[in-house]
Design an enzyme around this catalytic site. Structure first.
Site, PDB file in Angstrom:
ATOM      1  N   TRP A 127       0.865  -1.183   0.000  1.00 15.04           N
ATOM      2  CA  TRP A 127       0.000   0.000   0.000  1.00 15.04           C
ATOM      3  C   TRP A 127       0.903   1.235   0.000  1.00 15.04           C
ATOM      4  O   TRP A 127       1.783   1.357   0.861  1.00 15.04           O
ATOM      5  CB  TRP A 127      -0.868  -0.047   1.270  1.00 15.04           C
ATOM      6  CG  TRP A 127      -1.862   1.055   1.395  1.00 15.04           C
ATOM      7  CD1 TRP A 127      -2.733   1.512   0.437  1.00 15.04           C
ATOM      8  CD2 TRP A 127      -2.107   1.853   2.564  1.00 15.04           C
ATOM      9  NE1 TRP A 127      -3.500   2.517   0.938  1.00 15.04           N
ATOM     10  CE2 TRP A 127      -3.133   2.761   2.242  1.00 15.04           C
ATOM     11  CE3 TRP A 127      -1.565   1.883   3.849  1.00 15.04           C
ATOM     12  CZ2 TRP A 127      -3.643   3.683   3.141  1.00 15.04           C
ATOM     13  CZ3 TRP A 127      -2.067   2.801   4.755  1.00 15.04           C
ATOM     14  CH2 TRP A 127      -3.086   3.689   4.401  1.00 15.04           C
ATOM     15  N   ASP A 208      -0.608  -5.874   8.880  1.00 14.01           N
ATOM     16  CA  ASP A 208      -1.656  -4.905   8.595  1.00 14.01           C
ATOM     17  C   ASP A 208      -2.862  -5.714   8.126  1.00 14.01           C
ATOM     18  O   ASP A 208      -2.776  -6.421   7.111  1.00 14.01           O
ATOM     19  CB  ASP A 208      -1.162  -3.943   7.492  1.00 14.01           C
ATOM     20  CG  ASP A 208      -2.173  -2.839   7.196  1.00 14.01           C
ATOM     21  OD1 ASP A 208      -3.279  -2.858   7.788  1.00 14.01           O
ATOM     22  OD2 ASP A 208      -1.855  -1.960   6.373  1.00 14.01           O
ATOM     23  N   ALA A 210      -6.636  -5.137   7.078  1.00 14.04           N
ATOM     24  CA  ALA A 210      -7.637  -4.092   6.795  1.00 14.04           C
ATOM     25  C   ALA A 210      -8.863  -4.645   6.086  1.00 14.04           C
ATOM     26  O   ALA A 210      -9.804  -3.893   5.821  1.00 14.04           O
ATOM     27  CB  ALA A 210      -6.995  -2.994   5.944  1.00 14.04           C
ATOM     28  N   LYS A 243     -13.378  -1.013   6.231  1.00 17.13           N
ATOM     29  CA  LYS A 243     -13.991  -1.782   5.150  1.00 17.13           C
ATOM     30  C   LYS A 243     -15.013  -2.762   5.676  1.00 17.13           C
ATOM     31  O   LYS A 243     -16.147  -2.807   5.197  1.00 17.13           O
ATOM     32  CB  LYS A 243     -12.917  -2.542   4.381  1.00 17.13           C
ATOM     33  CG  LYS A 243     -12.093  -1.762   3.389  1.00 17.13           C
ATOM     34  CD  LYS A 243     -11.245  -0.707   3.861  1.00 17.13           C
ATOM     35  CE  LYS A 243     -10.513   0.037   2.775  1.00 17.13           C
ATOM     36  NZ  LYS A 243      -9.375   0.775   3.263  1.00 17.13           N
TER      37      LYS A 243
HETATM   38  C1  LMR Z   1      -6.965   2.025  -0.688  1.00 16.35           C
HETATM   39  O1  LMR Z   1      -5.876   1.422  -0.731  1.00 16.35           O
HETATM   40  O2  LMR Z   1      -7.555   2.409  -1.718  1.00 16.35           O
HETATM   41  C2  LMR Z   1      -7.610   2.296   0.638  1.00 16.35           C
HETATM   42  O3  LMR Z   1      -6.886   1.709   1.652  1.00 16.35           O
HETATM   43  C3  LMR Z   1      -7.914   3.705   0.860  1.00 16.35           C
HETATM   44  C4  LMR Z   1      -6.723   4.548   1.114  1.00 16.35           C
HETATM   45  O4  LMR Z   1      -6.742   5.279   2.119  1.00 16.35           O
HETATM   46  O5  LMR Z   1      -5.770   4.528   0.324  1.00 16.35           O
END
Ligand code: LMR
Length: 394
Positions: A127, A208, A210, A243
């Protein structure tokens, strides 16, 4: 003073969100930011969330501060949801945080405080905000191979080879389930091998999580996290409710620090609370209270789990339909990986140029690394996307 400011790099996910909003085309399709949308394109408030909010409205008598760690009932409920009975409660320190991002931020601060020499090993890719926050905090990151752009699965041999270069005390950041941005995940044998490596080389695990409930189910998605928590000497877990409870804007997360030595838990807890105090004092409570209300009431919990399961199954259906449609159009199994990936995202593994063409020629928005949000699709848009993918020559 302000004249010294320099423009900061734009977050690519948020920049894409804005581009989508600014696009006047009415048939545009948003597969960018990770937000669930139902068949009508709405991100609904879940039934159990509405019911819990109503109860809170009726019964809450004060908005006075909770504690620095948030409401202990929230931590207990979330620890139960994520860890089950894999770890004794006495080994877990936990604080509420503003969303999963807040939990990651606090975990990184904890690492920097406890071991400034630690490097954080991150999957390539991960991410983007992991990298951004780590850089902002001045923590060195080391990428480990993860996504195999040929198979669109995990390059496990590469991953292990790279993790072997970690020094004792380095941190390995792992996605508990539903890897973001790729959708490719480790199997249970591979998880065990990573755990063995962590233990053999004295590394620290950070997870992590999520998207619990978005992949193979609430229990199934927590399995790897539970195994890690039960098997390593020390780990951190950053969890998000955005989520799976659909409470994105309420900023509801939890950070846990787990030690195999329960004698360490008091200091861990005190340190996490201290870090909350330094950064924002008391964590937000509304989303946490909603989540607690749901998890501690049998009827609300069952209704929430049922609605979440429907969301999960609809995403799996969309994955299968898209893979089938691409199979039909191309006569090949090249896109079968879409049905095998899990969670909200799949990285289709194509060039930024073709992603750009999908956007300019077809009004289809996905992140430049070719991550698409499966939950942004519906039965009408699946064939449109499939045709566009074939049309631009992915
Ligand atoms: C994403 O990866 O799209 C989500 O986790 C939202 C974000 O805050 O980036």
């Amino acid at each position: 003073m302000f004249e010294n400011l320099r423009e900061q790099p734009a977050d690519k996910i948020l920049a894409l969100m804005q581009m989508y909003r600014d696009d006047p085309r009415t048939d545009k399709i948003d597969l960018g930011v990770g937000v669930y949308k139902n068949a009508e394109g709405i991100t609904p408030v879940m039934r159990a969330v509405k019911a819990a909010e109503q109860r809170i409205w009726e019964t809450q008598e004060t908005k006075a501060y909770t504690g620095l760690a948030g409401d202990p009932a929230y931590a207990d409920a979330m620890i139960g949801l994520i860890l089950g009975d894999s770890v004794a409660r006495g080994n877990v320190a936990a604080v509420a945080t503003p969303g999963g991002t807040g939990a990651c931020r606090q975990a990184f601060e904890l690492i920097r405080m406890a071991n400034p020499a630690a490097r954080v090993f991150v999957s390539d890719p991960t991410w983007p905000n992991h990298l951004s926050i780590l850089k902002y905090l001045g923590i060195e990151t080391v990428p480990y191979r993860y996504f195999d752009s040929e198979t669109r699965g995990v390059n496990f041999d590469g991953m292990i080879e790279d993790l072997k270069t970690a020094r004792a005390g380095d941190v390995v950041l792992l996605h508990g389930c539903c890897h973001n941005p790729t959708g490719a995940n480790l199997n249970s044998v591979e998880w065990q091998a990573v755990i063995d490596l962590i233990n053999e080389n004295g590394l620290v695990a950070m997870i992590d999580i999520a998207y619990q409930g978005f992949g193979d189910g609430l229990e199934e998605d927590a399995k790897a996290t539970r195994l890690v928590a039960a098997s390593v000497k020390e780990c951190m877990i950053a969890a998000s409710c955005s989520k799976n409870f659909g409470v994105y804007r309420e900023r509801t997360g939890l950070l846990m620090a787990i030690s195999a030595d329960a004698g360490q838990t008091g200091l861990n807890q005190q340190t996490l609370a201290f870090l909350n105090r330094q950064n924002y004092s008391f964590p937000p409570d509304h989303g946490a209270r909603v989540v607690t209300e749901i998890l501690t009431d049998d009827a609300l919990r069952a209704d929430w789990a049922a609605e979440l399961e429907n969301v999960r199954l609809s995403m799996l259906g969309l994955r299968q339909n898209l893979a089938d449609e691409l199979q039909r159009l191309t006569g090949s199994d090249r896109f079968a990986f879409i049905a095998q990936h899990r969670g909200m995202f799949s990285r289709i593994g194509t060039s930024p140029e073709l992603v750009e063409r999908l956007r300019t020629e077809h009004g289809i928005y996905m992140v430049g690394d070719s991550r698409m949000n499966i939950a942004g699709l519906n039965d009408v848009t699946v064939p449109i996307l499939a045709k566009a993918i074939v049309d631009v020559g992915v």
